[in-house]
Design a protein around this motif. Structure first.
Motif, PDB file in Angstrom:
ATOM      1  N   ARG A  28       0.830  -1.212   0.000  1.00  0.00           N
ATOM      2  CA  ARG A  28       0.000   0.000   0.000  1.00  0.00           C
ATOM      3  C   ARG A  28       0.857   1.251   0.000  1.00  0.00           C
ATOM      4  N   SER A  29       1.968   1.211   0.710  1.00  0.00           N
ATOM      5  CA  SER A  29       2.860   2.372   0.747  1.00  0.00           C
ATOM      6  C   SER A  29       3.517   2.610  -0.605  1.00  0.00           C
ATOM      7  N   LEU A  30       3.747   1.529  -1.344  1.00  0.00           N
ATOM      8  CA  LEU A  30       4.308   1.652  -2.695  1.00  0.00           C
ATOM      9  C   LEU A  30       3.245   2.038  -3.725  1.00  0.00           C
ATOM     10  N   GLY A  31       1.993   2.020  -3.326  1.00  0.00           N
ATOM     11  CA  GLY A  31       0.923   2.473  -4.216  1.00  0.00           C
ATOM     12  C   GLY A  31       0.502   1.473  -5.264  1.00  0.00           C
ATOM     13  N   ILE A  32       0.757   0.180  -5.041  1.00  0.00           N
ATOM     14  CA  ILE A  32       0.416  -0.799  -6.072  1.00  0.00           C
ATOM     15  C   ILE A  32      -0.638  -1.794  -5.602  1.00  0.00           C
ATOM     16  N   THR A  33      -1.544  -1.320  -4.750  1.00  0.00           N
ATOM     17  CA  THR A  33      -2.734  -2.092  -4.406  1.00  0.00           C
ATOM     18  C   THR A  33      -3.960  -1.282  -4.817  1.00  0.00           C
ATOM     19  N   ALA A  34      -5.057  -1.976  -5.068  1.00  0.00           N
ATOM     20  CA  ALA A  34      -6.298  -1.307  -5.469  1.00  0.00           C
ATOM     21  C   ALA A  34      -6.997  -0.723  -4.245  1.00  0.00           C
ATOM     22  N   ASN A  35      -7.748   0.333  -4.465  1.00  0.00           N
ATOM     23  CA  ASN A  35      -8.550   0.928  -3.398  1.00  0.00           C
ATOM     24  C   ASN A  35      -9.876   1.406  -3.982  1.00  0.00           C
ATOM     25  N   ARG A  36     -10.689   2.027  -3.184  1.00  0.00           N
ATOM     26  CA  ARG A  36     -12.028   2.429  -3.615  1.00  0.00           C
ATOM     27  C   ARG A  36     -12.011   3.455  -4.743  1.00  0.00           C
ATOM     28  N   TRP A  37     -10.860   4.142  -4.916  1.00  0.00           N
ATOM     29  CA  TRP A  37     -10.781   5.188  -5.922  1.00  0.00           C
ATOM     30  C   TRP A  37     -10.085   4.731  -7.204  1.00  0.00           C
ATOM     31  N   SER A  38      -9.591   3.511  -7.253  1.00  0.00           N
ATOM     32  CA  SER A  38      -8.748   3.062  -8.371  1.00  0.00           C
ATOM     33  C   SER A  38      -9.450   3.184  -9.720  1.00  0.00           C
ATOM     34  N   ALA A  39     -10.687   2.701  -9.823  1.00  0.00           N
ATOM     35  CA  ALA A  39     -11.414   2.754 -11.091  1.00  0.00           C
ATOM     36  C   ALA A  39     -11.632   4.196 -11.533  1.00  0.00           C
ATOM     37  N   LEU A  40     -11.971   5.063 -10.581  1.00  0.00           N
ATOM     38  CA  LEU A  40     -12.171   6.483 -10.911  1.00  0.00           C
ATOM     39  C   LEU A  40     -10.855   7.119 -11.332  1.00  0.00           C
ATOM     40  N   ASP A  41      -9.777   6.774 -10.659  1.00  0.00           N
ATOM     41  CA  ASP A  41      -8.455   7.287 -11.045  1.00  0.00           C
ATOM     42  C   ASP A  41      -8.141   6.942 -12.505  1.00  0.00           C
ATOM     43  N   VAL A  42      -8.406   5.689 -12.876  1.00  0.00           N
ATOM     44  CA  VAL A  42      -8.132   5.261 -14.251  1.00  0.00           C
ATOM     45  C   VAL A  42      -8.993   6.036 -15.234  1.00  0.00           C
ATOM     46  N   LEU A  43     -10.276   6.166 -14.930  1.00  0.00           N
ATOM     47  CA  LEU A  43     -11.189   6.882 -15.832  1.00  0.00           C
ATOM     48  C   LEU A  43     -10.771   8.341 -16.006  1.00  0.00           C
ATOM     49  N   VAL A  44     -10.525   9.019 -14.902  1.00  0.00           N
ATOM     50  CA  VAL A  44     -10.117  10.430 -14.952  1.00  0.00           C
ATOM     51  C   VAL A  44      -8.781  10.570 -15.673  1.00  0.00           C
ATOM     52  N   GLY A  45      -7.863   9.645 -15.384  1.00  0.00           N
ATOM     53  CA  GLY A  45      -6.542   9.705 -16.007  1.00  0.00           C
ATOM     54  C   GLY A  45      -6.584   9.499 -17.507  1.00  0.00           C
TER      55      GLY A  45
END
Length: 257
Positions: free
Chosen positions: A29-46
């Motif tokens: 999680r600290s490395l940022g390579i696990t999924a979270n509740r915002w992951s899908a939205l992050d991908v869409l916005v990105g």
């Protein structure tokens, strides 16, 4: 890519992992390579932001007479391979530059004022420099690419996850290809149209692509601003000065417990 930089990135990544373990932090999680509740939205916005902004760059360069537009690809059979290359390159670079190198530098500068911003700037400079070996590369083009590194660094640290920077990176490169531009000096990927640079390279980036011209650099600034707006909407108490928005994994887990 310089093999020395790869080993440097791995070294900083190992340093980060060791530090996380010694301080009882969740490593993945600290490395940022696990999924979270915002992951899908992050991908869409990105994916959406660069596609829209590069479209505006195309319109601006066309209005300025900086490009000539002709028919796009007739054969789209290579799209799958091109997309695979774009995603593969973006994923590799984000893991190396953001997950490994940036994570380590943030720890190293954790007690320095504006340490997170300093870390972003250092990694962005390295990111721009390695692209000097690309076809048709120029110092101006490398600077424009470094601005992209700033965007991806902001996105990574603000969300504490890899999903937004990877999606932004993929979309920036894919969008340039679709609008018929060179992608950091690389050509040959299919597009809706073919955009040929004419006149002053400051307006179009020449054979390197939009990020080597003023409209493309301005687009980078606009994307960075939109990313900051996005994370501020998700986490209104976040700080641009400290570049901290998403909850710290340790504090978040402590609150949940």
């Amino acid at each position: 890519m310089d093999i020395a930089l790869i080993f440097i990135g791995i070294g900083f990544g190992v340093f980060a992992v060791v530090w996380y373990r010694r301080h009882d932090r969740p490593v993945w999680r600290s490395l940022g390579i696990t999924a979270n509740r915002w992951s899908a939205l992050d991908v869409l916005v990105g994916l959406v932001i660069p596609l829209a902004v590069i479209g505006l760059v195309f319109v601006a360069e066309l209005a300025l007479g900086a490009i000539e537009v002709s028919a796009g690809a007739e054969d789209w059979s290579g799209l799958g391979g091109a997309l695979g290359q774009i995603v593969g390159y973006a994923l590799f670079e984000e893991v190396l530059f953001r997950v490994l190198l940036l994570s380590g530098l943030v720890i190293l500068f954790r007690n320095v004022a504006a340490g997170r911003w300093i870390s972003v700037a250092i990694v962005a400079a390295a990111f721009g420099a390695v692209h000097l070996t690309n076809p048709n590369a120029t110092l101006i083009g490398a600077f424009g690419t470094a601005l992209g590194g700033v965007i991806y660094g902001i996105a990574f640290l603000a969300t504490r996850a890899i999903w937004l920077p990877v999606a932004l990176h993929v979309s920036w490169n894919l969008s340039q290809s679709l609008w018929g531009f060179p992608v950091s000096g690389t050509t040959g990927w299919p597009g809706w149209v073919t955009s040929t640079s004419v006149g002053d390279e400051l307006l179009n980036g020449g054979a390197y692509g939009p990020e080597g011209g003023l409209p493309g650099m301005l687009a980078r600034v606009v994307i960075a601003a939109l990313v900051l707006v996005y994370v501020k909407l998700l986490w209104p108490t976040g700080s641009v000065t400290r570049l901290e928005f998403a909850p710290d994994p340790v504090k978040h887990l402590a609150n949940v417990a």
